[in-house]
Scaffold this motif. Structure first.
Motif, PDB file in Angstrom:
ATOM      1  N   TYR A 142       0.825  -1.207   0.000  1.00 52.79           N
ATOM      2  CA  TYR A 142       0.000   0.000   0.000  1.00 52.79           C
ATOM      3  C   TYR A 142       0.864   1.264   0.000  1.00 52.79           C
ATOM      4  O   TYR A 142       1.883   1.316   0.686  1.00 52.79           O
ATOM      5  CB  TYR A 142      -0.897   0.007   1.241  1.00 52.79           C
ATOM      6  N   PRO A 143       0.428   2.287  -0.770  1.00 46.95           N
ATOM      7  CA  PRO A 143      -0.641   2.290  -1.765  1.00 46.95           C
ATOM      8  C   PRO A 143      -0.200   1.582  -3.044  1.00 46.95           C
ATOM      9  O   PRO A 143       0.929   1.771  -3.506  1.00 46.95           O
ATOM     10  CB  PRO A 143      -0.893   3.779  -2.005  1.00 46.95           C
ATOM     11  N   ARG A 144      -1.068   0.778  -3.598  1.00 50.92           N
ATOM     12  CA  ARG A 144      -0.707  -0.057  -4.726  1.00 50.92           C
ATOM     13  C   ARG A 144      -0.499   0.773  -5.990  1.00 50.92           C
ATOM     14  O   ARG A 144      -1.074   1.860  -6.153  1.00 50.92           O
ATOM     15  CB  ARG A 144      -1.785  -1.122  -4.975  1.00 50.92           C
ATOM     16  N   LEU A 145       0.318   0.236  -6.889  1.00 54.24           N
ATOM     17  CA  LEU A 145       0.614   0.894  -8.161  1.00 54.24           C
ATOM     18  C   LEU A 145      -0.417   0.458  -9.197  1.00 54.24           C
ATOM     19  O   LEU A 145      -0.757  -0.723  -9.299  1.00 54.24           O
ATOM     20  CB  LEU A 145       2.012   0.499  -8.620  1.00 54.24           C
ATOM     21  N   ARG A 146      -0.929   1.406  -9.940  1.00 54.95           N
ATOM     22  CA  ARG A 146      -1.895   1.073 -10.987  1.00 54.95           C
ATOM     23  C   ARG A 146      -1.581   1.874 -12.238  1.00 54.95           C
ATOM     24  O   ARG A 146      -0.965   2.944 -12.174  1.00 54.95           O
ATOM     25  CB  ARG A 146      -3.321   1.356 -10.519  1.00 54.95           C
ATOM     26  N   HIS A 147      -2.029   1.353 -13.355  1.00 59.48           N
ATOM     27  CA  HIS A 147      -1.747   2.001 -14.640  1.00 59.48           C
ATOM     28  C   HIS A 147      -2.953   2.798 -15.104  1.00 59.48           C
ATOM     29  O   HIS A 147      -4.070   2.296 -15.147  1.00 59.48           O
ATOM     30  CB  HIS A 147      -1.384   0.959 -15.702  1.00 59.48           C
ATOM     31  N   ASN A 148      -2.718   4.059 -15.418  1.00 57.95           N
ATOM     32  CA  ASN A 148      -3.754   4.930 -15.948  1.00 57.95           C
ATOM     33  C   ASN A 148      -3.682   4.873 -17.467  1.00 57.95           C
ATOM     34  O   ASN A 148      -2.771   5.440 -18.084  1.00 57.95           O
ATOM     35  CB  ASN A 148      -3.547   6.365 -15.450  1.00 57.95           C
ATOM     36  N   LEU A 156      -0.376   6.022  -8.132  1.00 54.45           N
ATOM     37  CA  LEU A 156      -0.718   5.324  -6.901  1.00 54.45           C
ATOM     38  C   LEU A 156      -2.228   5.298  -6.721  1.00 54.45           C
ATOM     39  O   LEU A 156      -2.931   6.219  -7.136  1.00 54.45           O
ATOM     40  CB  LEU A 156      -0.046   6.013  -5.709  1.00 54.45           C
ATOM     41  N   GLU A 157      -2.729   4.239  -6.084  1.00 58.63           N
ATOM     42  CA  GLU A 157      -4.171   4.035  -6.010  1.00 58.63           C
ATOM     43  C   GLU A 157      -4.875   5.109  -5.189  1.00 58.63           C
ATOM     44  O   GLU A 157      -6.016   5.448  -5.463  1.00 58.63           O
ATOM     45  CB  GLU A 157      -4.475   2.663  -5.405  1.00 58.63           C
ATOM     46  N   ASP A 158      -4.225   5.636  -4.142  1.00 59.00           N
ATOM     47  CA  ASP A 158      -4.821   6.697  -3.336  1.00 59.00           C
ATOM     48  C   ASP A 158      -4.211   8.032  -3.710  1.00 59.00           C
ATOM     49  O   ASP A 158      -3.088   8.103  -4.188  1.00 59.00           O
ATOM     50  CB  ASP A 158      -4.612   6.428  -1.849  1.00 59.00           C
ATOM     51  N   ASP A 159      -4.970   9.111  -3.422  1.00 59.91           N
ATOM     52  CA  ASP A 159      -4.517  10.430  -3.836  1.00 59.91           C
ATOM     53  C   ASP A 159      -3.644  11.069  -2.769  1.00 59.91           C
ATOM     54  O   ASP A 159      -2.430  10.911  -2.777  1.00 59.91           O
ATOM     55  CB  ASP A 159      -5.727  11.308  -4.158  1.00 59.91           C
ATOM     56  N   ALA A 167      -0.653   9.781  -0.079  1.00 59.22           N
ATOM     57  CA  ALA A 167      -1.038   8.833   0.959  1.00 59.22           C
ATOM     58  C   ALA A 167       0.102   7.857   1.238  1.00 59.22           C
ATOM     59  O   ALA A 167       0.662   7.271   0.324  1.00 59.22           O
ATOM     60  CB  ALA A 167      -2.289   8.070   0.520  1.00 59.22           C
ATOM     61  N   GLY A 168       0.438   7.690   2.519  1.00 61.09           N
ATOM     62  CA  GLY A 168       1.470   6.750   2.914  1.00 61.09           C
ATOM     63  C   GLY A 168       2.863   7.120   2.461  1.00 61.09           C
ATOM     64  O   GLY A 168       3.739   6.257   2.394  1.00 61.09           O
ATOM     65  N   ALA A 169       3.111   8.391   2.191  1.00 63.39           N
ATOM     66  CA  ALA A 169       4.401   8.790   1.623  1.00 63.39           C
ATOM     67  C   ALA A 169       5.521   8.780   2.653  1.00 63.39           C
ATOM     68  O   ALA A 169       6.667   8.470   2.324  1.00 63.39           O
ATOM     69  CB  ALA A 169       4.299  10.175   0.987  1.00 63.39           C
ATOM     70  N   THR A 170       5.222   9.127   3.901  1.00 64.18           N
ATOM     71  CA  THR A 170       6.271   9.296   4.901  1.00 64.18           C
ATOM     72  C   THR A 170       5.998   8.446   6.132  1.00 64.18           C
ATOM     73  O   THR A 170       4.876   7.958   6.347  1.00 64.18           O
ATOM     74  CB  THR A 170       6.386  10.773   5.329  1.00 64.18           C
ATOM     75  N   ARG A 200      13.133  -1.907  -7.163  1.00 59.10           N
ATOM     76  CA  ARG A 200      12.650  -1.190  -8.348  1.00 59.10           C
ATOM     77  C   ARG A 200      11.249  -0.628  -8.109  1.00 59.10           C
ATOM     78  O   ARG A 200      10.936   0.496  -8.526  1.00 59.10           O
ATOM     79  CB  ARG A 200      12.663  -2.117  -9.562  1.00 59.10           C
ATOM     80  N   LEU A 201      10.410  -1.415  -7.446  1.00 59.86           N
ATOM     81  CA  LEU A 201       9.051  -0.961  -7.167  1.00 59.86           C
ATOM     82  C   LEU A 201       9.057   0.237  -6.223  1.00 59.86           C
ATOM     83  O   LEU A 201       8.346   1.220  -6.447  1.00 59.86           O
ATOM     84  CB  LEU A 201       8.244  -2.114  -6.562  1.00 59.86           C
ATOM     85  N   ALA A 202       9.862   0.172  -5.161  1.00 57.18           N
ATOM     86  CA  ALA A 202       9.924   1.272  -4.196  1.00 57.18           C
ATOM     87  C   ALA A 202      10.461   2.540  -4.849  1.00 57.18           C
ATOM     88  O   ALA A 202       9.981   3.651  -4.567  1.00 57.18           O
ATOM     89  CB  ALA A 202      10.795   0.872  -3.005  1.00 57.18           C
ATOM     90  N   LEU A 203      11.453   2.398  -5.717  1.00 58.19           N
ATOM     91  CA  LEU A 203      12.015   3.568  -6.389  1.00 58.19           C
ATOM     92  C   LEU A 203      10.996   4.197  -7.331  1.00 58.19           C
ATOM     93  O   LEU A 203      10.887   5.429  -7.421  1.00 58.19           O
ATOM     94  CB  LEU A 203      13.274   3.166  -7.165  1.00 58.19           C
ATOM     95  N   ARG A 204      10.223   3.370  -8.026  1.00 59.70           N
ATOM     96  CA  ARG A 204       9.198   3.897  -8.927  1.00 59.70           C
ATOM     97  C   ARG A 204       8.112   4.621  -8.139  1.00 59.70           C
ATOM     98  O   ARG A 204       7.672   5.716  -8.516  1.00 59.70           O
ATOM     99  CB  ARG A 204       8.578   2.760  -9.738  1.00 59.70           C
ATOM    100  N   LYS A 205       7.679   4.043  -7.026  1.00 61.01           N
ATOM    101  CA  LYS A 205       6.632   4.679  -6.226  1.00 61.01           C
ATOM    102  C   LYS A 205       7.120   5.993  -5.623  1.00 61.01           C
ATOM    103  O   LYS A 205       6.356   6.960  -5.519  1.00 61.01           O
ATOM    104  CB  LYS A 205       6.187   3.734  -5.104  1.00 61.01           C
ATOM    105  N   GLN A 206       8.367   6.030  -5.217  1.00 56.13           N
ATOM    106  CA  GLN A 206       8.905   7.245  -4.621  1.00 56.13           C
ATOM    107  C   GLN A 206       8.827   8.407  -5.584  1.00 56.13           C
ATOM    108  O   GLN A 206       8.613   9.558  -5.182  1.00 56.13           O
ATOM    109  CB  GLN A 206      10.353   7.010  -4.189  1.00 56.13           C
ATOM    110  N   GLY A 207       8.978   8.136  -6.874  1.00 53.41           N
ATOM    111  CA  GLY A 207       8.917   9.198  -7.869  1.00 53.41           C
ATOM    112  C   GLY A 207       7.517   9.698  -8.151  1.00 53.41           C
ATOM    113  O   GLY A 207       7.352  10.664  -8.898  1.00 53.41           O
ATOM    114  N   LEU A 208       6.483   9.082  -7.554  1.00 50.27           N
ATOM    115  CA  LEU A 208       5.099   9.480  -7.805  1.00 50.27           C
ATOM    116  C   LEU A 208       4.506  10.318  -6.683  1.00 50.27           C
ATOM    117  O   LEU A 208       3.399  10.819  -6.821  1.00 50.27           O
ATOM    118  CB  LEU A 208       4.222   8.228  -8.015  1.00 50.27           C
ATOM    119  N   HIS A 209       5.224  10.486  -5.582  1.00 51.08           N
ATOM    120  CA  HIS A 209       4.682  11.239  -4.451  1.00 51.08           C
ATOM    121  C   HIS A 209       4.769  12.740  -4.696  1.00 51.08           C
ATOM    122  O   HIS A 209       5.632  13.224  -5.429  1.00 51.08           O
ATOM    123  CB  HIS A 209       5.436  10.882  -3.172  1.00 51.08           C
TER     124      HIS A 209
END
Length: 289
Positions: A142-148, A156-159, A167-170, A200-209
């Motif tokens: 969480y928050p899960r990664l989804r493709h738009n 990320l699934e939550d805003d 959401a859940g950034a820190t 790789r997943l954590a690095l990708r999510k970090q770039g979306l916050h």
């Protein structure tokens, strides 16, 4: 707002692992906020990448009926339980499980189950390990990664939370006594547990916050440098590129000034990355002329 085009590659012989334009080019648009003592908030947008990102390399293991391993985490000795064959996807956990032999049931009380295998992780953060276990079971956390499909981008699934951050950034990390990016802590844990796909997943999510303060970014960068080997380049390069791309915000930050006075390898690498960035900009200007 920065809108310069991507600079060309640096010449051979430069410290290419810290090139300014490498990691940041793969990051979607996000905001950096400077919450300095003056009370003002400054944001700067980072230019999105033009081509769609690739899906993360993750898998979702099926539920398991293998023996359960108990994991004691943190100074408060938080207790987690996970199936052994799920944990064995990590060489770190597999080695700990293989080194233990459960005691056989007592002959006097065969109906009483003997204690199973245990792993002690006193220096780990419970919230981080929870995400690692969620990833091992579900292939994401969480928050899960989804493709738009409409934007042809990952999100990320939550805003956002109530404070405007993703959401859940820190999280508050007890080891450093500061708020840092959770994905940075997960990346460093994945480095320790030898889970490259989770890195790789954590690095990708970090770039979306979005909406992350300068203080949090610098604290996270220090944590990344302290918990990754010198041979690691992806997470470190991500922070170097972010600071360079958002240098207008960072140079006005009192926190940035204090961090630079403290010094450390982070700022030596930042100096090298800035030099490479200036060389690239100069070569691009020469080519234009």
């Amino acid at each position: 707002m920065l809108s310069k085009k991507n600079p060309p590659q640096t010449p051979s012989g430069a410290f290419t692992r810290y090139r300014a334009a490498k990691a940041s080019m793969s990051r979607p648009k996000r905001n950096v906020r400077d919450s300095s003592s003056s009370g003002s908030s400054r944001r700067i947008e980072i230019e999105p990448r033009r081509r769609p990102a690739c899906p993360p390399d993750v898998s979702s293991p099926k539920p398991s009926t293998s023996p359960v391993v108990l994991i004691h985490v943190g100074k408060e000795n938080r207790l987690f339980a996970a199936h052994e064959n799920i944990l064995s996807a990590s060489p770190f956990f597999a080695q700990h499980c293989q080194s233990q032999t459960p005691s056989p049931p007592s002959r006097a009380h065969p109906h009483i189950q003997s204690p199973g295998k245990r792993i002690n992780l006193p220096n780990e953060q419970p919230e981080v390990l929870s995400c690692v276990l969620e990833y091992l079971y579900k292939g994401d956390y969480y928050p899960r990664l989804r493709h738009n499909a409409r934007r042809k981008a990952w999100e990320l699934e939550d805003d956002k939370d109530d404070d405007g951050t993703s959401a859940g950034a820190t999280l508050f990390h007890t080891e450093v006594g500061e708020v840092i990016l959770r994905d940075t802590a997960i990346y460093c844990a994945a480095e320790k547990f030898n889970l490259p796909a989770l890195q790789r997943l954590a690095l990708r999510k970090q770039g979306l916050h979005t909406g992350i303060t300068v203080n949090t970014i610098l604290a996270s960068a220090r944590y990344a440098y302290a918990h990754t080997p010198d041979t690691e380049s992806k997470l470190r390069a991500h922070y170097l590129a972010l600071i360079i791309r958002c240098r207008g915000t960072f140079k006005r930050s009192g926190t940035m000034q204090m961090e630079m006075e403290r010094g450390g390898k982070l700022f030596f690498d930042l100096f090298v990355a800035m030099c490479n960035h200036m060389v690239s900009f100069f070569l691009a200007s020469v080519d234009y002329l």
